[in-house]
Design a protein around this motif. Structure first.
Motif, PDB file in Angstrom:
ATOM      1  N   THR A  57     -21.026 -17.513  18.896  1.00  0.00           N
ATOM      2  CA  THR A  57     -21.106 -18.523  18.116  1.00  0.00           C
ATOM      3  C   THR A  57     -21.856 -18.789  17.147  1.00  0.00           C
ATOM      4  OG1 THR A  57     -22.275 -19.452  19.936  1.00  0.00           O
ATOM      5  CG2 THR A  57     -20.103 -20.256  20.133  1.00  0.00           C
ATOM      6  N   ASP A  58     -22.958 -17.681  17.014  1.00  0.00           N
ATOM      7  CA  ASP A  58     -24.054 -17.611  16.145  1.00  0.00           C
ATOM      8  C   ASP A  58     -23.893 -16.764  15.053  1.00  0.00           C
ATOM      9  OD1 ASP A  58     -25.849 -19.461  17.607  1.00  0.00           O
ATOM     10  OD2 ASP A  58     -26.688 -17.654  18.939  1.00  0.00           O
ATOM     11  N   LEU A  59     -22.538 -16.147  14.900  1.00  0.00           N
ATOM     12  CA  LEU A  59     -22.305 -15.076  14.075  1.00  0.00           C
ATOM     13  C   LEU A  59     -22.038 -15.692  12.795  1.00  0.00           C
ATOM     14  CD1 LEU A  59     -21.711 -12.090  13.186  1.00  0.00           C
ATOM     15  CD2 LEU A  59     -19.262 -12.613  13.901  1.00  0.00           C
ATOM     16  N   LEU A  60     -21.406 -16.887  12.522  1.00  0.00           N
ATOM     17  CA  LEU A  60     -21.285 -17.360  11.096  1.00  0.00           C
ATOM     18  C   LEU A  60     -22.624 -17.795  10.436  1.00  0.00           C
ATOM     19  CD1 LEU A  60     -19.534 -18.904   9.002  1.00  0.00           C
ATOM     20  CD2 LEU A  60     -19.943 -21.020  10.289  1.00  0.00           C
ATOM     21  N   GLU A  61     -23.532 -18.389  11.240  1.00  0.00           N
ATOM     22  CA  GLU A  61     -24.774 -18.707  10.746  1.00  0.00           C
ATOM     23  C   GLU A  61     -25.845 -17.778  10.407  1.00  0.00           C
ATOM     24  OE1 GLU A  61     -28.668 -21.691  12.007  1.00  0.00           O
ATOM     25  OE2 GLU A  61     -26.640 -21.681  13.183  1.00  0.00           O
ATOM     26  N   SER A  62     -25.709 -16.570  11.375  1.00  0.00           N
ATOM     27  CA  SER A  62     -26.754 -15.553  10.847  1.00  0.00           C
ATOM     28  C   SER A  62     -26.143 -14.715   9.794  1.00  0.00           C
ATOM     29  CB  SER A  62     -26.583 -14.573  12.206  1.00  0.00           C
ATOM     30  OG  SER A  62     -25.109 -14.095  12.575  1.00  0.00           O
ATOM     31  N   MET A  63     -24.714 -14.691   9.365  1.00  0.00           N
ATOM     32  CA  MET A  63     -24.051 -14.033   8.375  1.00  0.00           C
ATOM     33  C   MET A  63     -24.610 -14.889   7.103  1.00  0.00           C
ATOM     34  SD  MET A  63     -20.506 -12.741   9.979  1.00  0.00           S
ATOM     35  CE  MET A  63     -19.852 -11.960   8.274  1.00  0.00           C
ATOM     36  N   CYS A  65     -27.215 -16.562   6.922  1.00  0.00           N
ATOM     37  CA  CYS A  65     -28.795 -16.307   6.687  1.00  0.00           C
ATOM     38  C   CYS A  65     -28.908 -14.752   5.922  1.00  0.00           C
ATOM     39  CB  CYS A  65     -29.339 -16.353   7.923  1.00  0.00           C
ATOM     40  SG  CYS A  65     -29.558 -17.827   8.771  1.00  0.00           S
ATOM     41  N   LEU A  66     -28.169 -14.075   5.861  1.00  0.00           N
ATOM     42  CA  LEU A  66     -28.279 -12.817   5.163  1.00  0.00           C
ATOM     43  C   LEU A  66     -27.374 -12.767   3.646  1.00  0.00           C
ATOM     44  CD1 LEU A  66     -28.061 -10.577   8.478  1.00  0.00           C
ATOM     45  CD2 LEU A  66     -30.082 -10.805   6.839  1.00  0.00           C
ATOM     46  N   GLY A  67     -27.010 -13.948   3.499  1.00  0.00           N
ATOM     47  CA  GLY A  67     -26.466 -13.965   1.994  1.00  0.00           C
ATOM     48  C   GLY A  67     -24.722 -13.881   1.839  1.00  0.00           C
ATOM     49  N   ALA A  68     -24.218 -13.635   3.266  1.00  0.00           N
ATOM     50  CA  ALA A  68     -22.802 -13.513   3.192  1.00  0.00           C
ATOM     51  C   ALA A  68     -22.444 -14.854   2.933  1.00  0.00           C
ATOM     52  CB  ALA A  68     -22.136 -12.620   4.288  1.00  0.00           C
ATOM     53  N   THR A 101     -18.179  -5.090   6.302  1.00  0.00           N
ATOM     54  CA  THR A 101     -16.794  -5.634   6.111  1.00  0.00           C
ATOM     55  C   THR A 101     -16.812  -6.699   5.355  1.00  0.00           C
ATOM     56  OG1 THR A 101     -15.962  -4.556   8.215  1.00  0.00           O
ATOM     57  CG2 THR A 101     -14.520  -6.050   6.950  1.00  0.00           C
ATOM     58  N   GLN A 102     -17.799  -7.641   5.640  1.00  0.00           N
ATOM     59  CA  GLN A 102     -17.721  -9.121   4.841  1.00  0.00           C
ATOM     60  C   GLN A 102     -18.315  -8.879   3.512  1.00  0.00           C
ATOM     61  OE1 GLN A 102     -16.569 -11.992   5.879  1.00  0.00           O
ATOM     62  NE2 GLN A 102     -17.006 -13.089   4.075  1.00  0.00           N
ATOM     63  N   ILE A 103     -19.172  -8.241   3.477  1.00  0.00           N
ATOM     64  CA  ILE A 103     -19.806  -7.847   2.318  1.00  0.00           C
ATOM     65  C   ILE A 103     -19.044  -7.177   1.087  1.00  0.00           C
ATOM     66  CG2 ILE A 103     -22.047  -6.807   0.892  1.00  0.00           C
ATOM     67  CD1 ILE A 103     -23.489  -7.810   3.305  1.00  0.00           C
ATOM     68  N   GLN A 105     -15.679  -7.290   1.067  1.00  0.00           N
ATOM     69  CA  GLN A 105     -14.638  -8.202   0.878  1.00  0.00           C
ATOM     70  C   GLN A 105     -15.049  -9.155  -0.043  1.00  0.00           C
ATOM     71  OE1 GLN A 105     -13.043  -9.305   4.363  1.00  0.00           O
ATOM     72  NE2 GLN A 105     -13.834 -11.268   4.497  1.00  0.00           N
ATOM     73  N   GLU A 106     -16.350  -9.608  -0.266  1.00  0.00           N
ATOM     74  CA  GLU A 106     -16.516 -10.760  -1.031  1.00  0.00           C
ATOM     75  C   GLU A 106     -16.982 -10.426  -2.408  1.00  0.00           C
ATOM     76  OE1 GLU A 106     -20.127 -12.770   0.581  1.00  0.00           O
ATOM     77  OE2 GLU A 106     -19.098 -13.189   2.214  1.00  0.00           O
ATOM     78  N   ASP A 107     -16.452 -10.790  -3.276  1.00  0.00           N
ATOM     79  CA  ASP A 107     -16.720 -10.695  -4.835  1.00  0.00           C
ATOM     80  C   ASP A 107     -16.875 -11.922  -5.365  1.00  0.00           C
ATOM     81  OD1 ASP A 107     -16.552  -9.675  -7.602  1.00  0.00           O
ATOM     82  OD2 ASP A 107     -14.788  -8.852  -7.186  1.00  0.00           O
ATOM     83  N   PRO A 108     -17.880 -12.627  -5.740  1.00  0.00           N
ATOM     84  CA  PRO A 108     -18.253 -13.817  -6.178  1.00  0.00           C
ATOM     85  C   PRO A 108     -17.865 -13.984  -7.461  1.00  0.00           C
ATOM     86  CG  PRO A 108     -20.158 -12.767  -5.791  1.00  0.00           C
ATOM     87  CD  PRO A 108     -19.249 -11.879  -5.178  1.00  0.00           C
ATOM     88  N   LYS A 109     -17.855 -12.761  -8.289  1.00  0.00           N
ATOM     89  CA  LYS A 109     -17.335 -13.041  -9.704  1.00  0.00           C
ATOM     90  C   LYS A 109     -16.054 -13.198  -9.910  1.00  0.00           C
ATOM     91  CE  LYS A 109     -21.012  -9.841 -11.602  1.00  0.00           C
ATOM     92  NZ  LYS A 109     -21.626  -8.746 -12.173  1.00  0.00           N
ATOM     93  N   LYS A 110     -15.271 -12.466  -9.281  1.00  0.00           N
ATOM     94  CA  LYS A 110     -13.488 -12.621  -9.036  1.00  0.00           C
ATOM     95  C   LYS A 110     -13.545 -14.226  -8.655  1.00  0.00           C
ATOM     96  CE  LYS A 110      -9.606 -10.686  -6.850  1.00  0.00           C
ATOM     97  NZ  LYS A 110      -9.111  -9.737  -6.044  1.00  0.00           N
ATOM     98  N   GLU A 111     -14.071 -14.389  -7.634  1.00  0.00           N
ATOM     99  CA  GLU A 111     -13.728 -16.034  -6.945  1.00  0.00           C
ATOM    100  C   GLU A 111     -14.115 -17.068  -7.935  1.00  0.00           C
ATOM    101  OE1 GLU A 111     -15.805 -16.530  -3.244  1.00  0.00           O
ATOM    102  OE2 GLU A 111     -15.006 -14.867  -2.407  1.00  0.00           O
ATOM    103  N   ILE A 112     -15.145 -16.875  -8.740  1.00  0.00           N
ATOM    104  CA  ILE A 112     -15.639 -17.902  -9.752  1.00  0.00           C
ATOM    105  C   ILE A 112     -14.487 -17.753 -10.934  1.00  0.00           C
ATOM    106  CG2 ILE A 112     -17.195 -18.416 -11.449  1.00  0.00           C
ATOM    107  CD1 ILE A 112     -19.459 -17.194  -9.308  1.00  0.00           C
TER     108      ILE A 112
END
Length: 179
Positions: A57-63, A65-68, A101-103, A105-112
């Motif tokens: 239950t703390d995974l979302l918040e901890s991720m 906090c680290l910028g994901a 894995t999360q980082i 798959q994230e691509d802020p430039k593409k999303e924007i």
């Protein structure tokens, strides 16, 4: 061991449990520029009983906090991939694998860019600042008027000007300077 192999190994029963496998995981993340000390520090903040585990239950918040920027659905999929239910726990090695894995798959430039293309019905390569302001204040994670003003100031956008995709994306996705 390739990142995919690392991921595969971590999803097997028992995960990355041997010291050699954990070391391999940590080495891979260091090679990719992941600040492991920061991850350990954040993990330990959520490891309230100091057992080397955090609650699912703390995974979302901890991720976050680290910028994901995972969605609740993405966190649920990560947990399912590792055979952890929403009331379970995960160890540091699993946490690192999920973060990797999360980082990846994230691509802020593409999303924007995709969001701006959806707003630019005529495909001109820009949208008006007023339209961008409206979207930022009404859709998704809604920004306040002041937050939009700060964003525009940082990106060098005039309140009534045009916002060119490439310039805007480049300016707002530059890494924050660490003085």
């Amino acid at each position: 061991m390739a990142a995919e192999d690392l991921f595969q190994a971590s999803t097997q029963p028992g995960g990355l449990s041997t010291p050699s496998q954990r070391k391999d995981n940590q080495t891979r993340l260091q090679e990719q520029g992941v600040p492991e000390d920061e991850y350990k520090e954040c993990f330990s903040l959520y490891d309230k009983q100091q057992r080397g585990k955090i609650k699912a239950t703390d995974l979302l918040e901890s991720m976050r906090c680290l910028g994901a920027s995972p969605t609740p659905g993405e966190v649920q999929r990560h947990l399912q991939t590792h055979g952890i239910d929403k009331h379970g726990e995960l160890d540091f090695s699993t946490f690192l694998t999920i973060m990797h894995t999360q980082i990846k798959q994230e691509d802020p430039k593409k999303e924007i860019l995709l969001a701006m293309l959806m707003a630019d019905k005529e495909k001109k390569g820009y949208i008006m600042a007023s339209e961008l302001r409206s979207k930022l204040m009404k859709l998704g994670e809604k920004l306040t008027h002041k937050e939009v003003d700060d964003l525009f100031k940082e990106a060098g956008i005039e309140p009534n000007g045009q916002v060119k995709y490439d310039t805007f994306i480049q300016r707002i996705t530059l890494p924050v300077q660490d003085y």
